[in-house]
Design an enzyme around this catalytic site. Structure first.
Site, mmCIF file in Angstrom:
data_model
loop_
_atom_site.group_PDB
_atom_site.id
_atom_site.type_symbol
_atom_site.label_atom_id
_atom_site.label_comp_id
_atom_site.label_asym_id
_atom_site.label_seq_id
_atom_site.Cartn_x
_atom_site.Cartn_y
_atom_site.Cartn_z
ATOM 1 N N ALA A 325 0.828 -1.206 0.000
ATOM 2 C CA ALA A 325 0.000 0.000 0.000
ATOM 3 C C ALA A 325 0.865 1.260 0.000
ATOM 4 O O ALA A 325 1.967 1.272 -0.542
ATOM 5 C CB ALA A 325 -0.970 -0.044 1.183
ATOM 6 N N SER A 326 0.370 2.312 0.633
ATOM 7 C CA SER A 326 1.014 3.628 0.534
ATOM 8 C C SER A 326 2.352 3.714 1.241
ATOM 9 O O SER A 326 3.036 4.739 1.131
ATOM 10 C CB SER A 326 0.070 4.706 1.075
ATOM 11 O OG SER A 326 -1.086 4.811 0.269
ATOM 12 N N THR A 327 2.754 2.667 1.970
ATOM 13 C CA THR A 327 4.080 2.704 2.596
ATOM 14 C C THR A 327 5.184 2.768 1.547
ATOM 15 O O THR A 327 6.316 3.136 1.876
ATOM 16 C CB THR A 327 4.311 1.469 3.486
ATOM 17 O OG1 THR A 327 4.269 0.278 2.689
ATOM 18 C CG2 THR A 327 3.252 1.382 4.582
#
Length: 624
Positions: A325-327
Site C-alpha cells: 500500500a502507501s508505505t
C-alpha cells in the site's frame, strides 16, 4: 666333458639351509616376543576386549548453547530429564520385568502399551524407552533395585525449556525430536555421527538457523560392562564440546511491551536499529507456546494450531504477505526523482480521480475532495494516490521493478531465520509466466500505490526504510549479536555485501525523509493528529491495504463489511528524525479490533522507547 662339482653344490646347499634356518629362527623370535607382549604384558586389556558384548561405545551428548537477549537475559533453559530404557535381547521374561517395574516407576497401562508398540517397531538389540521424565523419587527407587533388572537402565539427557513461551516463539523457535528427514539431511552433510547421543535438533527460529553453533560436538566413552549392563570401568573417554552461547540483538523488555500492545490482535511489529540492521523487537500476534514441540506435540494439539484461522504458526513479520500500500510511496518518489521522471518542483493536480490517458478507466484517490496542486513533498505528506498514479504511469513497470527491487522488494531480506517469504514485486515476465497474459498500463497504475499484484512482508518494508535513512545503503536485518564460548567470541558479520542505491550524496534522500516528517508533523499531514506532539520527532508513512477490490462505483464502508474483509492498516516510522535510532513497521490485519488502532499503538511504542518510565532503562542502540 664337464663333470658336476658335488663338493661345491654341497657347500651351496649348506649355506642356503643356514640362511633359511636363520630366517625361521628370527621369525620365531619375533613371534615369541609378540606372543609375550599380547599374552602377558597386555593380557588384561585384550582379555577385556575379547568379548565384544562386554564393550560398549557410549556417545555423550554435548550441552546445548544458551540464547540470551542483548542485555544478557537468558531466553531458554537446559533441563535434565531421566528416562528408563530396556534392551529387549537382555531380558529373559519381559512380562515379569514389567510387572516388577510397575510399582517402582509408577507405570500406567498407557506407558506399557506405548512400550509394547515401540518394541514391535524396533530392533531387539536397540534400547527402547519404557518411561520418560522420571521424578527424583522414581529414579531413587529404581537405582536401589537396578541389580534385579538385567537390560534395564536409566539414561539422562538435557532438553530445552522456553520460559517466555509465546512471547519469543517466532524468534527463538524450538527444538524437537530428530526425525528420518533430519537424519537423512545430517548424513548427507556428513554430520550424522555428531547426533548419536541427541534426542532433539533445532527446527525453527534461531534454534534451527544457528543449529551448528548451538549444538556442540558429541563425545564418547568406551566402557566395560558386566552381564547386568552396569559399567565396570571406563577404558577410554573423549569429552563432549559444549555448544556456543548466542547473544541476540533483541531486547526482551521491549519485546514484551510490544506483545502487550498487540494482545488479542492479528498483527505484527518489527523494530530495527537503522545503523546496523539489528532487530530490537520482532512480534507476531497471535503466537503459540513452543514447549509442547520439544517432547513432541500431540496430533490433536498440532491440528488445532494448523486449523486456527488466526494462523499462530506464521511469523507475520517475515511470512505475512500483504500489498504494501502507501508505505511504498516514499520509495516510488525517490525512484522517480533518481530516474529523472520528475523533479522536486514537478507538480500535478490532485483530483478526486485519475484517468488513464486514452481510456475512460479511472482510479480513485482516498480523499474524495482531492488534494489540489501537488509536488512530491506534499504528495507524500498527504499520501495523494493520484500523484503516484501519474508517477507510476510515467515511469513504467520496467523502471519501477528495477528501482524497487534494489530496496529489497521481491526477494529475501537476509534475516537470520529460515522462515521467510520473498514476496512478489511483479513485472512483465512474471505476469506472462503465471497468468499467460501481457502486462497492461492499468497494472502499472495500481503498483504505483503498492496495490495490484505487489505483495511484501513487514520486514521488507523496514529494510527499504533503513536504506532510505542511510542514503541508499542497503543493510540486511539480523538477530545475532555474537556467539561466545568461554573467552572465545565472534561478533555478527554481514553475509551479503551492502549495496548502494544511486548516489549517497543525492539531495533526494533528505527531501523524501523530510516529506515523511511532514506527514507526521505538518498540519496537512495524515499523521499530524497522532505524532506532532512527540518531543523527539517522528517521521512516518501509513498505508491501507485492500483485502478485496471495490467495484468502479462501490464505496468502502468498514462497518458493513465482515471483519476479515476489512482493509489492513500499516504504519512505518523512524525516530528521532534528526538522528534515527529505530525504524519500525506495524501492521494491524483488517484494521484491528477491540478499539485498537494503528497510529496510537505506534505512538505508544515510540514513547515507550524514547520517553521510558523513570524506573526503566533507556534502550541502547548501535548509534549510541
Amino acid at each position: 666333458m664337464n663333470f658336476r662339482n658335488f663338493e661345491a653344490e654341497e657347500k651351496l646347499f649348506a649355506r642356503r639351509a643356514l640362511v633359511a634356518f636363520a630366517l625361521v629362527v628370527t621369525c620365531f623370535i619375533v613371534l615369541g616376543i609378540n606372543l609375550y607382549r599380547l599374552q602377558v604384558r597386555q593380557h588384561r586389556y585384550y582379555q577385556t576386549r575379547s568379548n565384544e558384548n562386554d564393550i560398549k561405545m557410549i556417545p555423550v551428548a554435548p550441552t546445548r548453547g544458551l540464547i540470551y537477549d542483548r542485555n544478557g537475559i537468558p531466553l531458554v533453559r537446559n533441563v535434565t530429564w531421566y528416562d528408563v530404557l530396556v534392551t529387549p535381547y537382555k531380558v529373559s521374561d519381559m512380562a515379569a520385568t514389567l510387572r516388577a517395574l510397575t510399582p517402582l516407576l509408577d507405570l500406567t497401562p498407557d506407558d506399557i502399551d506405548a512400550f509394547r508398540h515401540a518394541l514391535q517397531h524396533s530392533s531387539r538389540y536397540k534400547p527402547v524407552e519404557l518411561k520418560a521424565e522420571l521424578t527424583d523419587r522414581q529414579v531413587a527407587r529404581f537405582a536401589v533395585n537396578q541389580f534385579r533388572f538385567t537390560g534395564v537402565s536409566v539414561a539422562t539427557y538435557q532438553d530445552r525449556e522456553y520460559p517466555y513461551g509465546a512471547d519469543l516463539a517466532h524468534v527463538v523457535g524450538y527444538v524437537s525430536k530428530i526425525n528420518d528427514g533430519d537424519y537423512r539431511r545430517l548424513n548427507e552433510a556428513g554430520t550424522g555421527e555428531n547426533y548419536a547421543a541427541d534426542h532433539n535438533i533445532g527446527k525453527q527460529g534461531i534454534e534451527g538457523y544457528y543449529e551448528s553453533l548451538l549444538h556442540g560436538k558429541t563425545g564418547y566413552q568406551e566402557v566395560e560392562v558386566d552381564n547386568h549392563g552396569r559399567i565396570v570401568r571406563v577404558l577410554k573417554e573423549v569429552p563432549p564440546v559444549a555448544g556456543k552461547n548466542i547473544y541476540l540483538t533483541l531486547d526482551l523488555h521491549l519485546q514484551q511491551y510490544v506483545e502487550q500492545q498487540l494482545a488479542g490482535q492479528r498483527a505484527a511489529v518489527l523494530i530495527e536499529d537503522p545503523h546496523d540492521g539489528s532487530v530490537l523487537a520482532m512480534v507476531s500476534s497471535p503466537s503459540y507456546d513452543p514447549n509442547p514441540f520439544v517432547k513432541g506435540i500431540s496430533y490433536k494439539a498440532y491440528k488445532a494450531l494448523l486449523q486456527n484461522k488466526d494462523l499462530p504458526l506464521i511469523n507475520r513479520v517475515t511470512q505475512g504477505l500483504y500489498p504494501p500500500a502507501s508505505t511504498v510511496k516514499p520509495y516510488m518518489a525517490i525512484s522517480a526523482l533518481m530516474t529523472h521522471t520528475i523533479t522536486p518542483t514537478t507538480t500535478f493536480f490532485g483530483a478526486p480521480t485519475w484517468t488513464l490517458p486514452g481510456t475512460h478507466r479511472t482510479w480513485r484517490d482516498w480523499k474524495k475532495s482531492g488534494h489540489g496542486m501537488l509536488d512530491v513533498t506534499k504528495a507524500i505528506e498527504e499520501s495523494a494516490d493520484t500523484f503516484f498514479y501519474q508517477v507510476a504511469f510515467m515511469m513504467g513497470i520496467d523502471r519501477i521493478h528495477t528501482m524497487l527491487s534494489q530496496f529489497g522488494y521481491g526477494k529475501s531480506t537476509g534475516i537470520d531465520l529460515n522462515e521467510e517469504y520473498a514476496g512478489l514485486l511483479p513485472d512483465r515476465a512474471w505476469k506472462q509466466k503465471v497468468h499467460k497474459r501481457a502486462w497492461y498500463q492499468g497494472d502499472t497504475v495500481s503498483v504505483g500505490i503498492g496495490q495490484g499484484y505487489w505483495i511484501a512482508t513487514p520486514i521488507q518494508m523496514v529494510k527499504a526504510m533503513v536504506a532510505l535513512i542511510n542514503n541508499g545503503k542497503v543493510i540486511a536485518p539480523h538477530l545475532l549479536a555474537k556467539a561466545q564460548r568461554g573467552h572465545w567470541q565472534q561478533r555478527y558479520q554481514p553475509v551479503r555485501p551492502q549495496p548502494q542505491i544511486g548516489e549517497a550524496t543525492s539531495p533526494y534522500w533528505g527531501l523524501v525523509r523530510r516529506a515523511m516528517f511532514g506527514m507526521a508533523n505538518a498540519p496537512n499531514g495524515t499523521g499530524y493528529k497522532y505524532f506532532h506532539t512527540a518531543p523527539y520527532g517522528i517521521a512516518a508513512k501509513s498505508g491501507t491495504s485492500q483485502v478485496f477490490s471495490l467495484k468502479q462505483n462501490q464505496t468502502y464502508n468498514a462497518k458493513t463489511i465482515p471483519i476479515r474483509l476489512r482493509d489492513h492498516i500499516f504504519y512505518t516510522a523512524f525516530a528521532p528524525f534528526s538522528d534515527p535510532k529505530v525504524a519500525i513497521a506495524l501492521i494491524l490485519e483488517n484494521g484491528g479490533n477491540e478499539n485498537v488502532t494503528a497510529a496510537p499503538v505506534m505512538r505508544n511504542i515510540l514513547d515507550h522507547i524514547f520517553l521510558p518510565p523513570a524506573s526503566a532503562t533507556p534502550l541502547q542502540t548501535a548509534g549510541q
